[in-house]
Motif scaffolding. Sequence first.
Motif, PDB file in Angstrom:
ATOM      1  N   PRO A   9      14.941 -14.285 -13.000  1.00  0.00           N
ATOM      2  CA  PRO A   9      14.984 -15.413 -12.075  1.00  0.00           C
ATOM      3  C   PRO A   9      16.232 -16.245 -12.342  1.00  0.00           C
ATOM      4  O   PRO A   9      16.544 -16.535 -13.490  1.00  0.00           O
ATOM      5  N   VAL A  10      16.941 -16.572 -11.289  1.00  0.00           N
ATOM      6  CA  VAL A  10      18.145 -17.403 -11.423  1.00  0.00           C
ATOM      7  C   VAL A  10      18.052 -18.549 -10.428  1.00  0.00           C
ATOM      8  O   VAL A  10      17.354 -18.442  -9.421  1.00  0.00           O
ATOM      9  N   PRO A  11      18.742 -19.659 -10.686  1.00  0.00           N
ATOM     10  CA  PRO A  11      18.766 -20.723  -9.680  1.00  0.00           C
ATOM     11  C   PRO A  11      19.435 -20.187  -8.419  1.00  0.00           C
ATOM     12  O   PRO A  11      20.454 -19.499  -8.511  1.00  0.00           O
ATOM     13  N   ASN A  36      17.538 -12.632  -9.120  1.00  0.00           N
ATOM     14  CA  ASN A  36      18.981 -12.407  -9.121  1.00  0.00           C
ATOM     15  C   ASN A  36      19.355 -11.356  -8.069  1.00  0.00           C
ATOM     16  O   ASN A  36      18.725 -10.309  -7.977  1.00  0.00           O
ATOM     17  N   GLY A  37      20.391 -11.658  -7.275  1.00  0.00           N
ATOM     18  CA  GLY A  37      20.780 -10.802  -6.152  1.00  0.00           C
ATOM     19  C   GLY A  37      20.912  -9.330  -6.522  1.00  0.00           C
ATOM     20  O   GLY A  37      20.314  -8.453  -5.875  1.00  0.00           O
ATOM     21  N   ASN A  38      21.687  -9.032  -7.571  1.00  0.00           N
ATOM     22  CA  ASN A  38      21.893  -7.626  -7.934  1.00  0.00           C
ATOM     23  C   ASN A  38      20.596  -6.945  -8.367  1.00  0.00           C
ATOM     24  O   ASN A  38      20.441  -5.736  -8.203  1.00  0.00           O
ATOM     25  N   ASP A  39      19.661  -7.723  -8.926  1.00  0.00           N
ATOM     26  CA  ASP A  39      18.389  -7.130  -9.342  1.00  0.00           C
ATOM     27  C   ASP A  39      17.558  -6.725  -8.125  1.00  0.00           C
ATOM     28  O   ASP A  39      16.806  -5.756  -8.158  1.00  0.00           O
ATOM     29  N   SER A 121      23.921 -14.030 -11.354  1.00  0.00           N
ATOM     30  CA  SER A 121      24.747 -15.046 -10.710  1.00  0.00           C
ATOM     31  C   SER A 121      24.752 -16.355 -11.491  1.00  0.00           C
ATOM     32  O   SER A 121      25.595 -17.204 -11.261  1.00  0.00           O
ATOM     33  N   ASP A 122      23.852 -16.524 -12.468  1.00  0.00           N
ATOM     34  CA  ASP A 122      23.877 -17.800 -13.206  1.00  0.00           C
ATOM     35  C   ASP A 122      24.778 -17.725 -14.439  1.00  0.00           C
ATOM     36  O   ASP A 122      25.632 -18.561 -14.644  1.00  0.00           O
TER      37      ASP A 122
END
Lengths: 261, 315
Positions: A9-11, A36-39, A121-122
């Motif tokens: 989980p990313v902001p 996360n986008g890539n995940d 991305s974080d």
Amino acid sequence: MRIVVLAKPVPDPASSAERLGPDNRLDRSAAPAVINGNDEYALEAALKLTEAHGGEVIVLAMAPASAPEMLRKALAMGAASGVLVTDPALEGADTLTSARVLAAALRGMEYDLVMAGVDTSDGGAGVVPAGVATLLGLPYLSYAAKVEPDPSAGTVRVQRISPTGFDVLEASMPAFVSGTQALGAPRYPSLKGIMAARSKEIATRSLADLELGDKAPSGTWTTRVLASEPPAARAPTRVVRAPADEAAKEIVDLLASRGIV
Amino acid sequence: MAGTILVLGETVDGQLTRLSMEVATLARQLGEAGGLTVAGGVVGPEPRAAAEELARHTGGEVTAVADDARSSAAWAAGQDVDYIVLGASPDGRDTAGTLSVLLDVGVLANATAVSWEDGGPIVEMSVFGGKLITRSGFTGGKGIITVRPNAVAAEPAAEPGSVSESKPGAGTDQAEVRVVDRIAEAGAAASIEEARVIVSGGRGVGGEEGFKLVQELADALGGAVGATRAAVDAGWINYSQQIGQTGKIVKPQLYLALGVSGAIQHKVGMQTADTIVAVNRDPDAPIVEFADLVVVGDLFEVGPALLAELKARQS
Ligand SMILES: Cc1cc2nc3c(=O)[nH]c(=O)nc-3n(C[C@H](O)[C@H](O)[C@H](O)COP(=O)(O)OP(=O)(O)OC[C@H]3O[C@@H](n4cnc5c(N)ncnc54)[C@H](O)[C@@H]3O)c2cc1C
Ligand SMILES: Nc1ncnc2c1ncn2[C@@H]1O[C@H](COP(=O)(O)O)[C@@H](O)[C@H]1O
């Protein structure tokens, strides 16, 4: 096939609200958490593979106790179950700890493939997957644009993005594959998927459940953020409305004044 | 206090990458500031020429190891050093991740600047899509740093260093990965991450045809072609050229955007460019808020005029 997807989980980067707290650590309350986008691309690729070859996808996250919200979306997309490693002692963990903890969690799981995003991305370090693969002694195939397992031969082929095109790599399974957007757009959860996700299991593990031996987190991390500041403000924008050739001159004048041409 | 900093050089087709030259330059500067020995290594099938180029930039000793580049981490793990610096490229990141767990040291990733202060490296990183710059250090006196392209300008040392050759190590526990094929893709060669000038096209470019204009401008400026996700999704250009949240993060001297709206997911990949120029029909496009110069107009008129103007001034 059983595929474990590492999902962090990313902001939400689109919220533009990410910030650090007073302790120079990520302030998780500032922005809504998303996968996360890539995940998500890795998850989508994993779901397609199990649709084609049979089997199931399990998502694994090391995250704060509030992460089930986010994992629920992965389940709604089609993952069969989730594993959440959460422990107060992991707050502010560095990438080395993340790699060790994820590897330890994977040791207790069965899989043909582990899949991850190439970076987040974080923090965006892009080093956790290689670390996990090394700790587990798995062949590591990174920057995948395409993943083609051959379950009967027990091998997997990956097209890896290279500086000049792509390399075709092959390894035996179990193997570790990390990927990017080139894997293909993630699906939206269907209403049926959202309903089904409610009854899927998310198992929670604490550090005590993992075998970390003398590598258990001791409260000190290898790296530390010492200070942060916003970047220098950009000069105000100059807006030009003029015929094309005049506008072109303006551009070249600017480039010349900055030594670019 | 003396210590050693090791630079790992990376090759493409046997040539040292420009990013590796930059990393070598940075390591040399850190070595001078901190009184460290600067060591270098190039692991690849034919590493000699690249090792010499690396030594030209580090000014220190470089080891050329004739082995598969994938065993870079295994070789480096056997060296007795305090800090390891390498490029934040796909191979560099893979090597850093592996080395981190082999050596039990931390990684500071995607450095945009590194200085030597109070006996250790201080690493600047741009986080949250360029909204914040952090300064970080290692807590244990050892560590690995991956460096973004264009963090420093590559600059040879006053005196080139020497190169010695070494046999590959005893091998690693790293499980086997076979390279079945290497496929070259047209247009993928110009790496946007290393480019000093990027001309990028978005949905406004309208198609593959329109990207010819983008390419011509890139050629005229000695730069590379970039793109938004909209253009990549439409199939007008390869994913390798995509800039943004799920593409590449770039920091060129000049970013010239044609028909690009400047959506947040694109902005996070390019907003640290030194100079941003945009051509857009829409005066309210988000890119107007963070570009240095915006021409409100049709890119199919302004683009050719710009080409003509560049040619006129260069002759
Ligand atoms: C999870 C996620 C990740 C994403 N990752 C990325 C990423 O990595 N990179 C990325 O770029 N996007 C990414 N996006 C997509 C992003 O949100 C935008 O949709 C995309 O950047 C828009 O591309 P664009 O500017 O080319 O198109 P548009 O937003 O459609 O803009 C086109 C612009 O061209 C202008 N225009 C049209 N015709 C002309 C003309 N003849 N002359 C001059 N101007 C003209 C228009 O005024 C408009 O401003 C992501 C989105 C999501 C949800
Ligand atoms: N805490 C975590 N939980 C689950 N997966 C993670 C975690 N940290 C990293 N990963 C995986 O490793 C990838 C790269 O992360 P990073 O090295 O932090 O950029 C991510 O895209 C995830 O797939």
